[in-house]
Write an enzyme that holds these catalytic residues in place. Structure first.
Site, PDB file in Angstrom:
ATOM      1  N   PRO A   2       0.760  -1.238   0.000  1.00 13.53           N
ATOM      2  CA  PRO A   2       0.000   0.000   0.000  1.00 13.53           C
ATOM      3  C   PRO A   2       0.798   1.299   0.000  1.00 13.53           C
ATOM      4  O   PRO A   2       1.202   1.779   1.039  1.00 13.53           O
ATOM      5  CB  PRO A   2      -0.817  -0.092   1.300  1.00 13.53           C
ATOM      6  N   GLU A   3       0.965   1.914  -1.141  1.00  7.54           N
ATOM      7  CA  GLU A   3       1.301   3.334  -1.195  1.00  7.54           C
ATOM      8  C   GLU A   3       0.038   4.010  -1.734  1.00  7.54           C
ATOM      9  O   GLU A   3      -0.996   3.349  -1.900  1.00  7.54           O
ATOM     10  CB  GLU A   3       2.550   3.576  -2.055  1.00  7.54           C
ATOM     11  N   LYS A  52      -2.817   8.043   1.982  1.00  5.55           N
ATOM     12  CA  LYS A  52      -2.943   6.607   2.232  1.00  5.55           C
ATOM     13  C   LYS A  52      -4.181   6.293   3.068  1.00  5.55           C
ATOM     14  O   LYS A  52      -4.286   5.208   3.638  1.00  5.55           O
ATOM     15  CB  LYS A  52      -1.668   6.089   2.929  1.00  5.55           C
ATOM     16  N   ARG A 256      14.201   3.493   7.207  1.00  3.38           N
ATOM     17  CA  ARG A 256      13.861   2.648   6.053  1.00  3.38           C
ATOM     18  C   ARG A 256      15.040   2.671   5.097  1.00  3.38           C
ATOM     19  O   ARG A 256      15.748   3.664   5.006  1.00  3.38           O
ATOM     20  CB  ARG A 256      12.626   3.191   5.315  1.00  3.38           C
TER      21      ARG A 256
END
Length: 267
Positions: A2-3, A52, A256
């Site tokens: 999910p982006e 999102k 990240r």
DNA sequence: GCTGCATGATGAA
DNA sequence: TCATCCTGCAGCA
């Protein structure tokens, strides 16, 4: 998965299938039983996506807020749905089909104030463009000292970018992820915004992230690019750059990993 | 069966 | 910066 593209696509496909329908809802997992009971038997009016986040509008004014987080996932069937798994937070059924939602970070009923608060902390969304989107993005970028690679994951700067698109946008713009956001030129900021609009748009349409120049790589459409050739740098550490052949690098940024080509994205 | 990993975000330290 | 929460899947024994 999910982006932002995943979210807008889910909104579009679910709207097409379920908007205007009376739905049966339950929570097989049990963690959203009360909310599901409150909505059970009501008609879904429409679904709005922003960044999102998903906002489901029901008759009688209820709003269901869903955020998939890292693990959240929708599955939809038009006939013969399987039994829900242990992780199925929400299931809904209508004549048109069945939907299962698992692993979301948020699945909750929202009052109007709470929705205003969520929207207030989100920056412009390249998939929900407004005339001032590019300018807000460029100004926000210019004001930040953090590395541009970190800034792009900040949903207050631009809503909907995730770890794949951040790496790919920076590659295509030729910008080193460690460069200070404030040092990115206005022209580059405009380019980053345009890339976001284009790339997330492709992702929304075809349901997967493809950032390579499909024509240059000999494919008619983005959807024809085979798995393994769709991205320039994301998770390609140590492999040759598709443009110049140099080894792809990686570094941790805001918790990240980000990947880049030291030749195409000089510091 | 176990381990590790993943396209996200938050709150405490 | 770290710990934590949210699931499913691949890779391994």
């Amino acid at each position: 998965m999910p982006e932002g593209h995943t979210i807008h696509r889910a909104a579009r496909l679910q709207r097409r299938r379920f908007a205007g329908s009376r739905l049966s809802l339950d929570s097989p997992q049990g963690r959203f039983s009360e909310g599901a009971a409150a909505l059970d038997g009501r008609t879904l009016i429409t679904i709005d996506a922003y960044g999102k986040h998903l906002f489901y509008r029901w008759e009688d004014g209820e709003t269901l807020h869903v955020h998939l987080g890292l693990f959240g996932r929708f599955r939809m069937w038009t006939s013969d749905p399987p039994e829900p798994t242990d992780g199925t937070r929400l299931r809904w059924r209508a004549d048109a089909g069945t939907l299962h939602l698992s692993g979301p970070t948020a699945c909750e009923l929202l009052d109007p104030d709470a929705e205003v608060a969520i929207r207030a902390r989100l920056g412009p969304d390249p998939l929900a463009p407004t005339p001032d989107g590019p300018v807000r993005f460029a100004r926000g970028l210019a004001r930040r000292r953090a590395p541009v690679g970190q800034a792009l994951l900040d949903q207050a700067l631009i809503a909907g970018i995730g770890n794949v698109y951040r790496a790919e946008m920076l590659f295509l713009a030729g910008i080193n992820p460690l460069r200070s956001a404030g040092d990115v030129t206005t022209a580059q900021a405009d380019q980053l915004w345009s890339l976001a609009v284009t790339l997330l748009g492709i992702g929304e349409r075809i349901g997967r992230i493809v950032t390579v120049d499909h024509a240059r790589r000999g494919y008619r459409r983005p959807r024809d690019v085979p798995r393994g050739e769709r991205l320039y740098v994301y998770r390609r550490h140590g492999e040759p750059c598709l443009v110049c052949g140099a080894q792809i690098e990686r570094v941790a940024l805001s918790g990240r990993t980000v990947w880049w080509c030291a030749t195409c994205q000089p510091s």
